[in-house]
Scaffold this active site. Structure first.
Site, PDB file in Angstrom:
ATOM      1  N   SER A   1      67.457  70.943  28.051  1.00 42.54           N
ATOM      2  CA  SER A   1      66.429  70.216  28.482  1.00 42.54           C
ATOM      3  C   SER A   1      65.147  70.770  27.985  1.00 42.54           C
ATOM      4  O   SER A   1      64.237  69.939  27.380  1.00 42.54           O
ATOM      5  CB  SER A   1      66.322  70.437  30.322  1.00 42.54           C
TER       6      SER A   1
ATOM      7  N   ARG B   1      62.410  68.647  25.236  1.00 41.06           N
ATOM      8  CA  ARG B   1      61.024  68.514  25.385  1.00 41.06           C
ATOM      9  C   ARG B   1      60.363  69.239  24.286  1.00 41.06           C
ATOM     10  O   ARG B   1      59.262  68.721  24.177  1.00 41.06           O
ATOM     11  CB  ARG B   1      60.703  69.116  26.796  1.00 41.06           C
TER      12      ARG B   1
ATOM     13  N   GLY C   1      71.250  60.830  27.810  1.00 45.63           N
ATOM     14  CA  GLY C   1      70.289  60.081  28.988  1.00 45.63           C
ATOM     15  C   GLY C   1      69.068  60.916  28.907  1.00 45.63           C
ATOM     16  O   GLY C   1      67.915  60.169  29.265  1.00 45.63           O
TER      17      GLY C   1
ATOM     18  N   ARG D   1      74.620  53.465  31.902  1.00 44.38           N
ATOM     19  CA  ARG D   1      73.816  54.450  33.023  1.00 44.38           C
ATOM     20  C   ARG D   1      72.264  53.791  33.540  1.00 44.38           C
ATOM     21  O   ARG D   1      71.841  52.756  32.597  1.00 44.38           O
ATOM     22  CB  ARG D   1      73.558  55.572  32.300  1.00 44.38           C
TER      23      ARG D   1
ATOM     24  N   GLN E   1      64.385  63.471  34.838  1.00 44.04           N
ATOM     25  CA  GLN E   1      64.051  62.371  33.763  1.00 44.04           C
ATOM     26  C   GLN E   1      62.924  61.495  33.900  1.00 44.04           C
ATOM     27  O   GLN E   1      62.202  61.165  33.011  1.00 44.04           O
ATOM     28  CB  GLN E   1      65.307  61.848  33.230  1.00 44.04           C
TER      29      GLN E   1
ATOM     30  N   ASP F   1      74.184  69.576  37.216  1.00 45.82           N
ATOM     31  CA  ASP F   1      75.228  69.176  36.285  1.00 45.82           C
ATOM     32  C   ASP F   1      76.289  70.485  36.366  1.00 45.82           C
ATOM     33  O   ASP F   1      77.137  70.391  35.452  1.00 45.82           O
ATOM     34  CB  ASP F   1      74.362  69.917  34.887  1.00 45.82           C
TER      35      ASP F   1
ATOM     36  N   LYS G   1      76.245  59.922  36.060  1.00 43.73           N
ATOM     37  CA  LYS G   1      76.134  60.988  35.102  1.00 43.73           C
ATOM     38  C   LYS G   1      76.757  60.453  33.609  1.00 43.73           C
ATOM     39  O   LYS G   1      77.248  59.233  33.545  1.00 43.73           O
ATOM     40  CB  LYS G   1      76.485  62.364  35.213  1.00 43.73           C
TER      41      LYS G   1
ATOM     42  N   ARG H   1      81.347  61.622  37.689  1.00 39.99           N
ATOM     43  CA  ARG H   1      81.903  62.750  37.668  1.00 39.99           C
ATOM     44  C   ARG H   1      82.778  63.263  39.227  1.00 39.99           C
ATOM     45  O   ARG H   1      83.530  64.017  39.203  1.00 39.99           O
ATOM     46  CB  ARG H   1      80.865  64.036  37.624  1.00 39.99           C
TER      47      ARG H   1
HETATM   48  C1  S3P Z   1      67.868  66.632  33.112  1.00 36.25           C
HETATM   49  C2  S3P Z   1      67.777  66.294  34.164  1.00 36.25           C
HETATM   50  C3  S3P Z   1      68.954  65.613  35.027  1.00 36.25           C
HETATM   51  C4  S3P Z   1      70.472  66.419  34.371  1.00 36.25           C
HETATM   52  C5  S3P Z   1      70.252  66.346  32.923  1.00 36.25           C
HETATM   53  C6  S3P Z   1      69.172  66.773  32.182  1.00 36.25           C
HETATM   54  C7  S3P Z   1      66.494  66.862  32.135  1.00 36.25           C
HETATM   55  O1  S3P Z   1      68.977  64.402  35.029  1.00 36.25           O
HETATM   56  O2  S3P Z   1      71.434  66.113  35.049  1.00 36.25           O
HETATM   57  O3  S3P Z   1      71.484  66.787  32.341  1.00 36.25           O
HETATM   58  O4  S3P Z   1      66.498  67.411  31.092  1.00 36.25           O
HETATM   59  O5  S3P Z   1      65.566  66.218  32.653  1.00 36.25           O
HETATM   60  P1  S3P Z   1      68.392  63.525  36.137  1.00 36.25           P
HETATM   61  O6  S3P Z   1      66.869  63.455  35.694  1.00 36.25           O
HETATM   62  O7  S3P Z   1      68.890  62.305  36.174  1.00 36.25           O
HETATM   63  O8  S3P Z   1      68.452  64.078  37.321  1.00 36.25           O
END
Ligand code: S3P
Length: 424
Positions: A19, A23, A90, A118, A165, A311, A338, A342
């Protein structure tokens, strides 16, 4: 995967947080000046983010374990020559859409088969409220998305799902908007975007579950050291907890309180986990984690903790399958959307291994058994399913064969090598 049941021992350093790596590239690209992201995660997902920003004219150099981003400022991105391809990510797809919504050019955003299934309505809706013209090209609420950059206005948005996200997409769109943007959450989701925006000089404040971004300030490039990914560390923590005789230390793991649910859940299950050498890097809590084999017992995992371990739930389910008593996991219907469903794949795989697991709409009920058996496992190329069942293999009395192992490269390219080293 063989089922050797050998204890794990030694020390491992997991790769950088996924993450935070994403960013760093995104914020670095739209900042003035240079950003250096040290100990970056070179996984397929993060490489997708790098490739999208390179396609928009950002100079991004890989230098050993670091990534150097020469930012173009808030208004310097260029229209890409082709559609932006986000692969399996995603995080890239959703967060980048917030940046694209504020550009004065049009883009098409697309990814692989999994991405095209998704849900993207969750970003289409708030970004449209801000004035963006963003559409699902096949009109099915999924990618490919066409995004026509527009002048945006700030909004106050009450999040219908707990999603970092989506929250990040809205806040980043807020950088390009007229007026303040406020996001209200019911349950806290990971806050790396907020922390990093602050570090890059944005005018952003969080009070409880309400975050407001005041636009108008340029971002300034930063030097960031990316902590180890707790979502990757989780596999070794879980593996050591359930494999008799194990005693390992995972070094330099990010323990942001919006991400440390796995530690809290395992402690509630009776885990022998010790944090050592606690410190802070780039505003994020970091520590070494010593884990010893433990007689885990069942627990209930629900409510506010869910986004902080979302996760890691496939891995927790594996551990619960060989724990004493019952584990209930609920409020986790997000697992169905996801990289794979899952809930379905974890239930199917664990059942085939002899576990007592009942899938629910929003989680599982798991009654621990003594031993798991070998089985063939369907992954649908979901990295977290493949890694979770590699951990299940450690406590099974026959071979566990996943139908794909390459997919671990999405988040942890060296996973099998590191696991083998701990088994040696
Ligand atoms: C993430 C947020 C989560 C997580 C993903 C990474 C991120 O998803 O499951 O692996 O880096 O912001 P969601 O925003 O859909 O909850």
């Amino acid at each position: 995967m063989s089922s050797e049941n050998r204890p794990l021992s030694g020390t491992v350093t997991v790769p950088g947080d996924k993450s935070i790596s994403h960013r760093a590239v995104m914020l670095g690209s739209i900042s003035e000046g240079r950003t250096v992201a040290r100990d970056f995660l070179f996984s397929e997902d993060c490489l997708s983010t790098i490739s999208c920003f390179r396609d928009m004219g950002v100079d991004i150099t890989i230098d050993g374990k670091d990534v150097i981003i020469d930012g173009v400022g808030l208004t310097g991105l260029k229209k890409p020559q082709k559609e932006l391809y986000t692969g399996n990510s995603g995080t890239t797809t959703r967060i980048i859409s917030g940046i694209l919504a504020g550009q004065d050019f049009d883009t098409v955003l697309n990814g692989d088969d999994s991405i095209q299934k998704r849900p993207m309505k969750r970003v289409i809706e708030p970004l449209s409220l801000m004035g963006a013209d963003i559409r699902s090209i096949k009109d099915n609420g999924c990618a490919p998305l066409s995004i026509h950059g527009r002048n945006l206005s700030g909004i106050t948005y009450h999040m219908p799902v707990a999603s970092a996200q989506v929250k990040s997409a809205i806040l980043l769109a807020g950088l390009f908007a007229k007026g303040d943007t406020t996001v209200i959450e019911d349950v806290p989701s990971r806050n790396h975007t907020e922390l990093m925006l602050k570090g890059f000089g944005a005018d952003i404040e969080t009070k409880g579950l309400v975050t407001t971004l005041h636009p108008g300030k340029e971002l300034a490039g930063q030097e960031i050291t990316v902590p180890g990914d707790i979502s990757s560390a989780a596999y070794f923590i879980g593996a050591a907890l359930i494999t008799p005789g194990s005693d390992i230390t995972v070094k330099n793991v990010g323990l942001n309180p919006t991400r440390d649910g796995i530690i809290r859940a395992f402690l509630a299950m009776g885990a022998d986990i010790t944090l050592m050498n606690e410190h802070e890097t780039a505003g994020e809590k970091v520590a070494d984690i010593r884990v010893r084999y433990s007689h885990l017992k069942g627990t209930v995992i629900e409510g506010d903790i869910i986004p902080a371990l979302i996760d890691e739930i496939p891995l927790i389910a594996v551990a619960a399958a060989v724990s004493k008593g019952q584990t209930i996991i609920k409020d986790a219907s997000e697992l169905r959307v996801k990289e794979s469903d899952r809930i379905e794949l974890v239930s199917e795989g664990l059942k085939n291994m002899g576990a007592d697991i009942v899938p629910k709409d929003d989680g599982f009920v798991i009654n621990g058994v003594e031993k798991l058996h070998g089985a063939d496992i369907r992954t649908q190329k979901d990295h977290r399913i493949a890694m979770s069942f590699s951990v299940a293999a450690l406590v099974s009395d026959g071979p566990v064969v996943t139908d794909d192992s390459e997919c671990v490269k999405i988040s942890y390219p060296g996973f099998f090598e590191d696991l083998e080293r701990l088994k040696a």
